[in-house]
Design an enzyme around this catalytic site. Structure first.
Site, PDB file in Angstrom:
ATOM      1  N   ASP A  65      36.081  19.417  80.183  1.00  0.00           N
ATOM      2  CA  ASP A  65      36.792  20.674  80.386  1.00  0.00           C
ATOM      3  C   ASP A  65      37.942  20.718  79.385  1.00  0.00           C
ATOM      4  O   ASP A  65      38.799  19.824  79.384  1.00  0.00           O
ATOM      5  CB  ASP A  65      37.310  20.703  81.826  1.00  0.00           C
ATOM      6  CG  ASP A  65      37.758  22.082  82.261  1.00  0.00           C
ATOM      7  OD1 ASP A  65      37.521  23.047  81.511  1.00  0.00           O
ATOM      8  OD2 ASP A  65      38.358  22.191  83.345  1.00  0.00           O
ATOM      9  N   ASN A  73      42.858  31.386  73.867  1.00  0.00           N
ATOM     10  CA  ASN A  73      42.110  32.644  73.843  1.00  0.00           C
ATOM     11  C   ASN A  73      43.058  33.844  73.890  1.00  0.00           C
ATOM     12  O   ASN A  73      42.908  34.805  73.131  1.00  0.00           O
ATOM     13  CB  ASN A  73      41.148  32.675  75.037  1.00  0.00           C
ATOM     14  CG  ASN A  73      39.966  33.581  74.813  1.00  0.00           C
ATOM     15  OD1 ASN A  73      39.871  34.278  73.820  1.00  0.00           O
ATOM     16  ND2 ASN A  73      39.051  33.574  75.751  1.00  0.00           N
ATOM     17  N   HIS A  78      40.040  36.060  70.505  1.00  0.00           N
ATOM     18  CA  HIS A  78      38.660  35.619  70.744  1.00  0.00           C
ATOM     19  C   HIS A  78      38.032  34.944  69.537  1.00  0.00           C
ATOM     20  O   HIS A  78      37.288  33.973  69.679  1.00  0.00           O
ATOM     21  CB  HIS A  78      37.779  36.805  71.166  1.00  0.00           C
ATOM     22  CG  HIS A  78      38.128  37.349  72.516  1.00  0.00           C
ATOM     23  ND1 HIS A  78      38.123  36.565  73.651  1.00  0.00           N
ATOM     24  CD2 HIS A  78      38.492  38.595  72.914  1.00  0.00           C
ATOM     25  CE1 HIS A  78      38.468  37.310  74.690  1.00  0.00           C
ATOM     26  NE2 HIS A  78      38.710  38.534  74.276  1.00  0.00           N
ATOM     27  N   ASP A  82      36.489  31.368  69.764  1.00  0.00           N
ATOM     28  CA  ASP A  82      35.060  31.144  69.499  1.00  0.00           C
ATOM     29  C   ASP A  82      34.862  30.078  68.425  1.00  0.00           C
ATOM     30  O   ASP A  82      34.003  29.205  68.556  1.00  0.00           O
ATOM     31  CB  ASP A  82      34.377  32.446  69.072  1.00  0.00           C
ATOM     32  CG  ASP A  82      34.124  33.392  70.238  1.00  0.00           C
ATOM     33  OD1 ASP A  82      34.378  32.998  71.398  1.00  0.00           O
ATOM     34  OD2 ASP A  82      33.675  34.526  69.988  1.00  0.00           O
ATOM     35  N   ASP A 108      34.707  27.144  78.653  1.00  0.00           N
ATOM     36  CA  ASP A 108      35.373  25.974  78.061  1.00  0.00           C
ATOM     37  C   ASP A 108      34.889  24.666  78.664  1.00  0.00           C
ATOM     38  O   ASP A 108      35.609  23.683  78.665  1.00  0.00           O
ATOM     39  CB  ASP A 108      36.891  26.107  78.198  1.00  0.00           C
ATOM     40  CG  ASP A 108      37.338  26.251  79.646  1.00  0.00           C
ATOM     41  OD1 ASP A 108      36.477  26.454  80.521  1.00  0.00           O
ATOM     42  OD2 ASP A 108      38.547  26.167  79.896  1.00  0.00           O
TER      43      ASP A 108
END
Length: 169
Positions: A65, A73, A78, A82, A108
């Site tokens: 995690d 983010n 984004h 990404d 994530d």
């Protein structure tokens, strides 16, 4: 006299290629190219059935995690998030090679499938290697990002049912 054949000729190679792409898309995460949650479930069911045989060795799942991913983010956008996920997937794939399965579970979260988990020391060492590889700075869109992660380990067959439940929820 001459005979003429009437009909149509269709090139099915284009259709076959499209079919292969659809099948790949159904099994893989579009962003990272890793197997997705659905394909992971199939793989885990296969692993669980192999482990039910007498004398089978253990298997394990490592749940990775990423810490503070939502913050990245929100603050950097984004596109950067990404690109970060793609870099994480690349680093994990490079570290694990073909030895272990790797899937993207959610935004994530990643999962490593260790088919031959002989001892907890080896799993701890693998978790340390993963954390070490991910903690090396990443240069993404002119931002130097340092990622930290949390890793949880779930063992088969002792918690095989739990592992399947964790994935399917």
């Amino acid at each position: 006299g001459r005979r003429r054949l009437a009909g149509s000729q269709t090139d099915i190679s284009e259709r076959q290629r499209f079919q292969r792409e659809l099948e790949h898309a159904a099994r893989h995460d579009p962003l990272t190219g890793l197997i997705n949650r659905h394909q992971l479930n199939i793989q885990l069911q296969r692993t669980a059935s192999q482990l039910s045989r007498p004398g089978a060795r253990h298997a394990a799942l490592l749940f990775i995690d990423l810490d503070r991913f939502k913050h990245i983010n929100v603050t950097l956008g984004h596109a950067v998030a990404d690109a970060l996920l793609q870099e994480v997937a690349h680093r994990l794939s490079a570290l694990l090679g073909d030895t272990h399965g790797l899937a993207r579970l959610s935004a994530d979260e990643f999962v490593v499938i260790v088919e031959q988990a002989d001892c907890s020391d080896a799993l701890g060492a693998l978790a340390d290697q993963i954390l070490e590889r991910l903690s090396q700075p990443m240069l993404i869109a002119e931002h130097e990002l340092v990622v930290t992660a949390s890793i949880g380990i779930s063992l088969f067959p002792a918690t095989a049912r739990d592992s399947l439940q964790l994935i399917t929820q």
